[in-house]
Design an enzyme around this catalytic site. Structure first.
Site, PDB file in Angstrom:
ATOM      1  N   GLY A 226     -25.911   1.795  -1.483  1.00 49.32           N
ATOM      2  CA  GLY A 226     -24.839   2.459  -2.233  1.00 49.32           C
ATOM      3  C   GLY A 226     -24.891   2.083  -3.697  1.00 49.32           C
ATOM      4  O   GLY A 226     -24.705   0.913  -4.050  1.00 49.32           O
TER       5      GLY A 226
ATOM      6  N   GLY B 223     -23.103   3.525  -6.362  1.00 51.14           N
ATOM      7  CA  GLY B 223     -22.017   4.189  -7.090  1.00 51.14           C
ATOM      8  C   GLY B 223     -21.534   3.294  -8.212  1.00 51.14           C
ATOM      9  O   GLY B 223     -22.302   2.545  -8.821  1.00 51.14           O
ATOM     10  N   HIS B 224     -20.234   3.355  -8.479  1.00 53.00           N
ATOM     11  CA  HIS B 224     -19.671   2.596  -9.605  1.00 53.00           C
ATOM     12  C   HIS B 224     -19.978   1.109  -9.481  1.00 53.00           C
ATOM     13  O   HIS B 224     -20.411   0.471 -10.432  1.00 53.00           O
ATOM     14  CB  HIS B 224     -18.157   2.813  -9.666  1.00 53.00           C
ATOM     15  CG  HIS B 224     -17.787   4.194 -10.069  1.00 53.00           C
ATOM     16  ND1 HIS B 224     -17.577   5.199  -9.158  1.00 53.00           N
ATOM     17  CD2 HIS B 224     -17.613   4.738 -11.286  1.00 53.00           C
ATOM     18  CE1 HIS B 224     -17.283   6.310  -9.804  1.00 53.00           C
ATOM     19  NE2 HIS B 224     -17.303   6.060 -11.097  1.00 53.00           N
ATOM     20  N   VAL B 225     -19.748   0.544  -8.304  1.00 52.89           N
ATOM     21  CA  VAL B 225     -19.939  -0.899  -8.128  1.00 52.89           C
ATOM     22  C   VAL B 225     -21.427  -1.224  -7.955  1.00 52.89           C
ATOM     23  O   VAL B 225     -21.956  -2.132  -8.601  1.00 52.89           O
ATOM     24  CB  VAL B 225     -19.139  -1.432  -6.913  1.00 52.89           C
ATOM     25  CG1 VAL B 225     -19.406  -2.923  -6.728  1.00 52.89           C
ATOM     26  CG2 VAL B 225     -17.644  -1.182  -7.089  1.00 52.89           C
TER      27      VAL B 225
ATOM     28  N   LYS C 286       0.866  -1.187   0.000  1.00 54.82           N
ATOM     29  CA  LYS C 286       0.000   0.000   0.000  1.00 54.82           C
ATOM     30  C   LYS C 286       0.895   1.226   0.000  1.00 54.82           C
ATOM     31  O   LYS C 286       1.928   1.244   0.686  1.00 54.82           O
ATOM     32  CB  LYS C 286      -0.863   0.003   1.272  1.00 54.82           C
ATOM     33  CG  LYS C 286      -2.136   0.774   1.121  1.00 54.82           C
ATOM     34  CD  LYS C 286      -3.213  -0.085   0.489  1.00 54.82           C
ATOM     35  CE  LYS C 286      -4.453   0.715   0.175  1.00 54.82           C
ATOM     36  NZ  LYS C 286      -5.493  -0.116  -0.438  1.00 54.82           N
TER      37      LYS C 286
HETATM   38  P1  NAD Z   1     -18.576   5.075  -5.218  1.00 58.48           P
HETATM   39  O1  NAD Z   1     -18.019   6.228  -4.460  1.00 58.48           O
HETATM   40  O2  NAD Z   1     -18.690   5.150  -6.697  1.00 58.48           O
HETATM   41  O3  NAD Z   1     -20.026   4.687  -4.647  1.00 58.48           O
HETATM   42  C1  NAD Z   1     -20.358   4.690  -3.300  1.00 58.48           C
HETATM   43  C2  NAD Z   1     -21.835   5.048  -3.225  1.00 58.48           C
HETATM   44  O4  NAD Z   1     -22.271   4.887  -1.874  1.00 58.48           O
HETATM   45  C3  NAD Z   1     -22.131   6.506  -3.619  1.00 58.48           C
HETATM   46  O5  NAD Z   1     -23.169   6.536  -4.570  1.00 58.48           O
HETATM   47  C4  NAD Z   1     -22.542   7.150  -2.303  1.00 58.48           C
HETATM   48  O6  NAD Z   1     -23.471   8.212  -2.471  1.00 58.48           O
HETATM   49  C5  NAD Z   1     -23.154   5.965  -1.583  1.00 58.48           C
HETATM   50  N1  NAD Z   1     -23.244   6.111  -0.122  1.00 58.48           N
HETATM   51  C6  NAD Z   1     -22.375   6.676   0.724  1.00 58.48           C
HETATM   52  N2  NAD Z   1     -22.854   6.634   1.990  1.00 58.48           N
HETATM   53  C7  NAD Z   1     -24.050   6.020   1.925  1.00 58.48           C
HETATM   54  C8  NAD Z   1     -25.035   5.676   2.879  1.00 58.48           C
HETATM   55  N3  NAD Z   1     -24.866   5.969   4.181  1.00 58.48           N
HETATM   56  N4  NAD Z   1     -26.160   5.047   2.471  1.00 58.48           N
HETATM   57  C9  NAD Z   1     -26.341   4.745   1.160  1.00 58.48           C
HETATM   58  N5  NAD Z   1     -25.436   5.064   0.206  1.00 58.48           N
HETATM   59  C10 NAD Z   1     -24.319   5.677   0.575  1.00 58.48           C
HETATM   60  O7  NAD Z   1     -17.666   3.818  -4.789  1.00 58.48           O
HETATM   61  P2  NAD Z   1     -17.545   2.411  -5.543  1.00 58.48           P
HETATM   62  O8  NAD Z   1     -16.350   2.446  -6.412  1.00 58.48           O
HETATM   63  O9  NAD Z   1     -18.854   2.041  -6.082  1.00 58.48           O
HETATM   64  O10 NAD Z   1     -17.179   1.468  -4.311  1.00 58.48           O
HETATM   65  C11 NAD Z   1     -18.166   1.101  -3.353  1.00 58.48           C
HETATM   66  C12 NAD Z   1     -17.492   0.433  -2.169  1.00 58.48           C
HETATM   67  O11 NAD Z   1     -16.795  -0.743  -2.613  1.00 58.48           O
HETATM   68  C13 NAD Z   1     -16.442   1.299  -1.469  1.00 58.48           C
HETATM   69  O12 NAD Z   1     -16.466   0.991  -0.091  1.00 58.48           O
HETATM   70  C14 NAD Z   1     -15.134   0.818  -2.077  1.00 58.48           C
HETATM   71  O13 NAD Z   1     -14.047   1.011  -1.203  1.00 58.48           O
HETATM   72  C15 NAD Z   1     -15.418  -0.666  -2.271  1.00 58.48           C
HETATM   73  N6  NAD Z   1     -14.645  -1.272  -3.355  1.00 58.48           N
HETATM   74  C16 NAD Z   1     -14.710  -0.758  -4.600  1.00 58.48           C
HETATM   75  C17 NAD Z   1     -13.994  -1.371  -5.623  1.00 58.48           C
HETATM   76  C18 NAD Z   1     -14.054  -0.826  -7.043  1.00 58.48           C
HETATM   77  O14 NAD Z   1     -13.659  -1.546  -7.964  1.00 58.48           O
HETATM   78  N7  NAD Z   1     -14.541   0.374  -7.244  1.00 58.48           N
HETATM   79  C19 NAD Z   1     -13.197  -2.506  -5.364  1.00 58.48           C
HETATM   80  C20 NAD Z   1     -13.180  -3.023  -4.057  1.00 58.48           C
HETATM   81  C21 NAD Z   1     -13.903  -2.401  -3.067  1.00 58.48           C
END
Ligand code: NAD
Length: 353
Positions: free
Chosen positions: A174, A176-178, A78
Site C-alpha cells: 500500500g 497511499g498517503h502513509v 467516534k
Molecule cells: P490511502 O487510501 O491513501 O492508501 C492506501 C493504499 O493502499 C492505496 O494506494 C491503495 O491503492 C492501496 N491498497 C489497497 N488495497 C491494496 C492491496 N490489496 N494491496 C496493495 N495495496 C493496496 O490510505 P492512507 O491514508 O495511506 O492509510 C493507509 C492505512 O493506514 C489505512 O488502513 C488507514 O486506515 C491507516 N491509517 C492512516 C492514517 C493516516 O494518517 N492517513 C492514520 C492511521 C491509520
C-alpha cells in the site's frame, strides 16, 4: 442500547438529527477520564440505523486505547454520520454536524475518517472549533509515517539488535498517503524497498523516486524481507497470509491488521514480532490533538518519535510476561484508563480505527 454501551464500556452516546440538512448522526464517547474524547467521523451508508450505532460503539473504545498509549490527554470517541440516500447539500450537512459536535462543548473533538475529507472538516470548522484535519491542520499522513519510522527503528533494535536500518529490506503493502511517505523515510535511512499497490502508478512513483523494486500485490506477503509493513487495508494478517510471511517484523499503519485475535498468536508461532497497529500508527492522531492544543511542531514531533520508546517498553514487557505484544498493549491502555478513573474494565479486544 444501555446494555450494549455497558458491554463496550462506554460512558455516553449522543444522537443528533437535523431535518433541514438531512443530518443523522451518532457520537459515541468511550471515555473522558484522561481528557476530552477525540476520534474521527465516519460518513458512509448504513443498511440499518442500528449498524451505525454499533459501528460508533465498536470504534470509540479503540480510540481511548490509542490516545492513552500515545500519551495524549484525551479519551476516545467516534462519530458516525449516516450518508443520506439521493441528493444532499454536503456543506450544509457538515455544518449541521459541526453544530451537533459544538453542543457537547468540547467533550468530543472530531476528525477525518472513512468517507470524510479535508473539505468536510473545513465545513465543520465553520460551526465548531472542536475539529481537526482541516486545511489549517494539514494532512495527518506524514506524521503517521514519522511515527511508523520511529516504531520500525524500535522493532529492529529489539528483534535484530541493530541500531541502523541501513542495508535492511522492507516490504511495503500500500503506497497511499502513509505508505509513500514511509517509503521516503526508509529509503533515506538506506533500506532496500520492495513495494506493492493495486494502483500501478503509485508503484511506479516509488520505483522512480526511491529506487524501489515492484512486487505484485498478492506476492508481497511471501518476499524475503526484514520488515513487512501493511499500509493498505485492514485484516490482511490472517490464517492464509501469515504462513506466507518471510520477515522478522510486522510494522505498518493499516488499522485492525489482525483479522482475528488468534492471528496475533499465529505471528508469535511464526517467530514474527508484531508492532500493534494502534500504537505504531498514532502519529496522525498526535498531530491532530497537538495542533488543537496549539503545541509547537517540535513538541509534536518529539511525542510522535516517542512511539518508538512506547513500543520498546511493550516489546520488553511481552518478552518478560510471555504474552503477545498486542495483549500487553491493551492491558497497558486499560491500566492507564483505570488509573485516570474510567469506570469500566475489559477483557475482550476493542476495534481500533
Ligand atoms: P490511502 O487510501 O491513501 O492508501 C492506501 C493504499 O493502499 C492505496 O494506494 C491503495 O491503492 C492501496 N491498497 C489497497 N488495497 C491494496 C492491496 N490489496 N494491496 C496493495 N495495496 C493496496 O490510505 P492512507 O491514508 O495511506 O492509510 C493507509 C492505512 O493506514 C489505512 O488502513 C488507514 O486506515 C491507516 N491509517 C492512516 C492514517 C493516516 O494518517 N492517513 C492514520 C492511521 C491509520
Amino acid at each position: 442500547m444501555l446494555k450494549q454501551m455497558e458491554n463496550a464500556g462506554m460512558t455516553d452516546l449522543h444522537l443528533g438529527l437535523d431535518p433541514a440538512s438531512g443530518m443523522r448522526a451518532i457520537i459515541a464517547i468511550h471515555s473522558t477520564a484522561r481528557g476530552n474524547a477525540i476520534g474521527g467521523c465516519r460518513f458512509i451508508h448504513y443498511a440499518r440505523e442500528q449498524d451505525a450505532i454499533t459501528d460508533a460503539l465498536r470504534l470509540a473504545r479503540g480510540m481511548s486505547y490509542k490516545a492513552a498509549l500515545a500519551g495524549l490527554p484525551h479519551g476516545g470517541g467516534k462519530a458516525v454520520l449516516i450518508r443520506p440516500e439521493g441528493e444532499f447539500d454536503r456543506h450544509a450537512l457538515m455544518q449541521a454536524f459541526g453544530r451537533f459536535v459544538n453542543q457537547l462543548g468540547g467533550r468530543y473533538i472530531t476528525a477525518m475518517d472513512s468517507g470524510t475529507e479535508v473539505s468536510d472538516m473545513d465545513s465543520i470548522a465553520t460551526t465548531t472549533e472542536f475539529v481537526g484535519c482541516t486545511t489549517a491542520c494539514g494532512d495527518p499522513a506524514p506524521h503517521t509515517a514519522l511515527g511508523l519510522f520511529a516504531g520500525i527503528h524500535a522493532a529492529v533494535r529489539h528483534r535484530l539488535q541493530r541500531e541502523s536500518l541501513q542495508g535492511l529490506t522492507v516490504a511495503i503493502q500500500g503506497l497511499g498517503h502513509v505508505g509513500h511517505a514511509l517509503a521516503e523515510h526508509l529509503h533515506r535511512a538506506g533500506m532496500r524497498l520492495l513495494v506493492a499497490d493495486i494502483d500501478p502508478e503509485r508503484v511506479q512513483r516509488c520505483v522512480r523516486e526511491f529506487n524501489a523494486e515492484p512486487v505484485a500485490p498478492d506476492a508481497i506477503y511471501s518476499v524475503e524481507a526484514d520488515v513487512f509493513s501493511p499500509c493498505g487495508l485492514g485484516a490482511t494478517l490472517n490464517e492464509t497470509t501469515i504462513p506466507q510471511l518471510r520477515c522478522a517484523i510486522v510494522a505498518g499503519s493499516a488499522n485492525n491488521q489482525l483479522a482475528t485475535d488468534a492471528d496475533g498468536d499465529r505471528l508469535i508461532a511464526h517467530n514474527i514480532l508484531y508492532a500493534p497497529d494502534y500504537v505504531i500508527n498514532a502519529g496522525g492522531l498526535i498531530h491532530v490533538a497537538m495542533h488543537q492544543a496549539g503545541a509547537t511542531a517540535e513538541a509534536r514531533d518529539e511525542k510522535i518519535r516517542a512511539i518508538g520508546a512506547t513500543l520498546a517498553h511493550l516489546f520488553a514487557e511481552a518478552d518478560r510476561s510471555g504474552l503477545s505484544v498486542h495483549h500487553v498493549a491493551d492491558r497497558h491502555a486499560e491500566t492507564l484508563l483505570a488509573q485516570a478513573g474510567h469506570p469500566f474494565s475489559h477483557a475482550e479486544e476493542p476495534d481500533h480505527a
